[in-house]
Scaffold this motif. Structure first.
Motif, PDB file in Angstrom:
ATOM      1  N   ALA A  93      91.784 -93.421  38.710  1.00  0.00           N
ATOM      2  CA  ALA A  93      91.727 -94.091  40.010  1.00  0.00           C
ATOM      3  C   ALA A  93      90.419 -94.836  40.226  1.00  0.00           C
ATOM      4  N   HIS A  94      89.373 -94.409  39.565  1.00  0.00           N
ATOM      5  CA  HIS A  94      88.034 -94.930  39.841  1.00  0.00           C
ATOM      6  C   HIS A  94      87.929 -96.451  39.794  1.00  0.00           C
ATOM      7  N   PRO A  95      88.533 -97.149  38.821  1.00  0.00           N
ATOM      8  CA  PRO A  95      88.360 -98.615  38.769  1.00  0.00           C
ATOM      9  C   PRO A  95      88.951 -99.367  39.959  1.00  0.00           C
ATOM     10  N   PHE A  96      89.844 -98.752  40.720  1.00  0.00           N
ATOM     11  CA  PHE A  96      90.547 -99.474  41.776  1.00  0.00           C
ATOM     12  C   PHE A  96      89.847 -99.428  43.134  1.00  0.00           C
ATOM     13  N   PHE A  97      88.905 -98.515  43.315  1.00  0.00           N
ATOM     14  CA  PHE A  97      88.436 -98.259  44.679  1.00  0.00           C
ATOM     15  C   PHE A  97      86.957 -98.526  44.914  1.00  0.00           C
ATOM     16  N   GLY A  98      86.181 -98.706  43.858  1.00  0.00           N
ATOM     17  CA  GLY A  98      84.805 -99.127  44.035  1.00  0.00           C
ATOM     18  C   GLY A  98      83.865 -98.077  44.596  1.00  0.00           C
ATOM     19  N   VAL A  99      84.263 -96.791  44.597  1.00  0.00           N
ATOM     20  CA  VAL A  99      83.383 -95.707  45.044  1.00  0.00           C
ATOM     21  C   VAL A  99      83.418 -94.602  43.993  1.00  0.00           C
ATOM     22  N   PRO A 100      82.338 -93.848  43.842  1.00  0.00           N
ATOM     23  CA  PRO A 100      82.368 -92.718  42.915  1.00  0.00           C
ATOM     24  C   PRO A 100      83.473 -91.734  43.300  1.00  0.00           C
ATOM     25  N   ALA A 101      84.126 -91.174  42.310  1.00  0.00           N
ATOM     26  CA  ALA A 101      85.257 -90.279  42.593  1.00  0.00           C
ATOM     27  C   ALA A 101      84.836 -89.056  43.385  1.00  0.00           C
ATOM     28  N   ASN A 102      83.602 -88.585  43.208  1.00  0.00           N
ATOM     29  CA  ASN A 102      83.186 -87.398  43.966  1.00  0.00           C
ATOM     30  C   ASN A 102      82.957 -87.705  45.445  1.00  0.00           C
ATOM     31  N   ALA A 103      82.896 -88.994  45.817  1.00  0.00           N
ATOM     32  CA  ALA A 103      82.753 -89.364  47.229  1.00  0.00           C
ATOM     33  C   ALA A 103      84.023 -89.088  48.016  1.00  0.00           C
ATOM     34  N   VAL A 104      85.163 -88.972  47.329  1.00  0.00           N
ATOM     35  CA  VAL A 104      86.433 -88.704  48.008  1.00  0.00           C
ATOM     36  C   VAL A 104      87.052 -87.384  47.554  1.00  0.00           C
ATOM     37  N   ALA A 105      86.356 -86.642  46.696  1.00  0.00           N
ATOM     38  CA  ALA A 105      86.896 -85.375  46.193  1.00  0.00           C
ATOM     39  C   ALA A 105      87.112 -84.393  47.336  1.00  0.00           C
ATOM     40  N   GLU A 106      88.195 -83.629  47.255  1.00  0.00           N
ATOM     41  CA  GLU A 106      88.568 -82.617  48.249  1.00  0.00           C
ATOM     42  C   GLU A 106      88.875 -83.229  49.620  1.00  0.00           C
ATOM     43  N   GLN A 107      89.123 -84.544  49.664  1.00  0.00           N
ATOM     44  CA  GLN A 107      89.354 -85.223  50.942  1.00  0.00           C
ATOM     45  C   GLN A 107      90.604 -86.097  50.876  1.00  0.00           C
ATOM     46  N   THR A 108      91.086 -86.477  52.058  1.00  0.00           N
ATOM     47  CA  THR A 108      92.032 -87.582  52.175  1.00  0.00           C
ATOM     48  C   THR A 108      91.311 -88.690  52.935  1.00  0.00           C
ATOM     49  N   VAL A 109      91.348 -89.893  52.405  1.00  0.00           N
ATOM     50  CA  VAL A 109      90.580 -91.014  52.953  1.00  0.00           C
ATOM     51  C   VAL A 109      91.534 -92.148  53.291  1.00  0.00           C
ATOM     52  N   ALA A 110      91.404 -92.695  54.488  1.00  0.00           N
ATOM     53  CA  ALA A 110      92.237 -93.826  54.895  1.00  0.00           C
ATOM     54  C   ALA A 110      92.029 -94.988  53.931  1.00  0.00           C
ATOM     55  N   LEU A 111      93.117 -95.567  53.467  1.00  0.00           N
ATOM     56  CA  LEU A 111      93.018 -96.632  52.485  1.00  0.00           C
ATOM     57  C   LEU A 111      92.310 -97.853  53.042  1.00  0.00           C
ATOM     58  N   ASP A 112      92.439 -98.099  54.346  1.00  0.00           N
ATOM     59  CA  ASP A 112      91.769 -99.280  54.899  1.00  0.00           C
ATOM     60  C   ASP A 112      90.250 -99.137  54.897  1.00  0.00           C
ATOM     61  N   ALA A 113      89.736 -97.899  54.785  1.00  0.00           N
ATOM     62  CA  ALA A 113      88.291 -97.712  54.657  1.00  0.00           C
ATOM     63  C   ALA A 113      87.798 -98.178  53.293  1.00  0.00           C
ATOM     64  N   LEU A 114      88.707 -98.269  52.321  1.00  0.00           N
ATOM     65  CA  LEU A 114      88.352 -98.669  50.969  1.00  0.00           C
ATOM     66  C   LEU A 114      88.791-100.087  50.645  1.00  0.00           C
ATOM     67  N   TRP A 115      89.960-100.484  51.153  1.00  0.00           N
ATOM     68  CA  TRP A 115      90.525-101.791  50.833  1.00  0.00           C
ATOM     69  C   TRP A 115      90.529-102.757  52.019  1.00  0.00           C
ATOM     70  N   GLY A 116      90.105-102.310  53.182  1.00  0.00           N
ATOM     71  CA  GLY A 116      90.081-103.196  54.333  1.00  0.00           C
ATOM     72  C   GLY A 116      91.473-103.605  54.779  1.00  0.00           C
ATOM     73  N   GLU A 122      81.385 -88.867  38.740  1.00  0.00           N
ATOM     74  CA  GLU A 122      81.583 -90.268  39.096  1.00  0.00           C
ATOM     75  C   GLU A 122      82.997 -90.746  38.808  1.00  0.00           C
ATOM     76  N   GLU A 123      83.558 -90.365  37.667  1.00  0.00           N
ATOM     77  CA  GLU A 123      84.844 -90.908  37.235  1.00  0.00           C
ATOM     78  C   GLU A 123      86.043 -90.051  37.640  1.00  0.00           C
ATOM     79  N   VAL A 124      85.872 -88.736  37.640  1.00  0.00           N
ATOM     80  CA  VAL A 124      86.989 -87.816  37.897  1.00  0.00           C
ATOM     81  C   VAL A 124      86.911 -87.214  39.300  1.00  0.00           C
ATOM     82  N   GLY A 125      85.702 -86.874  39.736  1.00  0.00           N
ATOM     83  CA  GLY A 125      85.528 -86.321  41.071  1.00  0.00           C
ATOM     84  C   GLY A 125      85.243 -84.835  41.097  1.00  0.00           C
ATOM     85  N   LEU A 126      85.464 -84.148  39.977  1.00  0.00           N
ATOM     86  CA  LEU A 126      85.224 -82.718  39.877  1.00  0.00           C
ATOM     87  C   LEU A 126      84.198 -82.452  38.791  1.00  0.00           C
TER      88      LEU A 126
END
Length: 270
Positions: A97-120, A196-200
């Motif tokens: 998933a890392h190449p599609f979202f432009g944030v380190p994977a650990n920044a969203v680990a253990e979370q659910t994040v609104a897609l518009d916060a990442l893709w506008g 960075e890449e996996v999140g764990l």
């Protein structure tokens, strides 16, 4: 409930495990556990009722999730409400998933994040177009189109990550230190790469992937008890049961009684 699964075509097959589409959902229980897999998922809910995401299994505290969200890699089940309509999603490979979202994977680990916060605004546009499309195959094709548009770097994961991920899938692996030896990566570099890449962390990722391998054998009914624990490298059956309860939120017997067919969800009745 009907589910349809689609394998990605090249070049996305290097990063995506599968696409899925489901129709209206008639659940057996008011909540479900989504079991951890060691990877991230993109979920786009197309119904009018928002998805409820609970802060824990034994609490009524919940938040209404937006129509499209990214589920980060997890080391524990995600608890969701089950009043859902049509849904479409992407299950990424570990690190995919890392190449599609432009944030380190650990920044969203253990979370659910609104897609518009990442893709506008394009996240809202994607959901609208998916809602206008009724064919499961067309929805998947639309998702493929958006993913290809969002790629931020080369398709293939780097050789160090590929080698490490392959090592963690081997049933005879005995330690994270063995992965360091095989790949030539220092413990510090392996930890940074996985965050960075996996999140764990590497150790947590290994725990989750070993659990998923054991889960597949449990689902097939090919192994049980001490034989299942030994096959997947647990010290003994007690060790396996502790790990299973930590990662699945239940015992193996409870899991088998409450699993939701064709998904990695488990009904929560209590």
């Amino acid at each position: 409930m009907t589910h349809a699964f689609y394998r990605p075509k090249a070049p996305l097959d290097a990063l995506v495990d599968y696409f899925w589409v489901s129709g209206n959902y008639v659940a057996q229980a008011p909540r479900e556990r989504v079991l951890p897999s060691g990877s991230q998922a993109l979920v786009v809910h197309l119904g009018e009722t928002p998805v409820r995401v609970y802060s824990g299994e034994h609490t009524t505290e919940a938040a209404d999730a937006p129509g499209a969200l990214l589920c980060g890699a997890r080391s524990s089940p995600l608890i969701i409400g089950t009043t859902l309509g049509p849904t479409v999603g992407v299950h990424f490979k570990p690190g995919g998933a890392h190449p599609f979202f432009g944030v380190p994977a650990n920044a969203v680990a253990e979370q659910t994040v609104a897609l518009d916060a990442l893709w506008g605004a394009s996240a809202h546009s994607l959901r609208e177009r998916l809602m206008e499309t009724s064919s499961p195959l067309e929805r998947v094709q639309l998702l493929e189109e958006y993913l290809l548009h969002r790629l931020r770097r080369s398709f293939e994961p780097g050789p160090a990550l590929r080698a490490s991920l392959e090592a963690f899938e081997e049933p005879d692996l005995t330690s994270v230190a063995e992965v360091n030896r095989r790949t030539g990566l220092s413990p510090k570099r392996l930890l940074a790469l996985f965050r960075e890449e996996v999140g764990l962390s590497p150790k947590t990722f290994w725990r989750v992937r070993r659990f998923r391998a054991a889960l597949r054998d449990l689902d097939l009914g090919s192994l049980r008890g001490a034989a299942l624990a030994a096959e997947h490298g647990y010290c003994d059956q007690a060790h396996f049961l502790r790990e299973f309860r930590s990662l699945a939120g239940s015992s193996p017997r409870e899991y088998l009684a409450a699993r939701v067919a064709d998904t990695d969800h488990v009904s929560v009745y209590g």
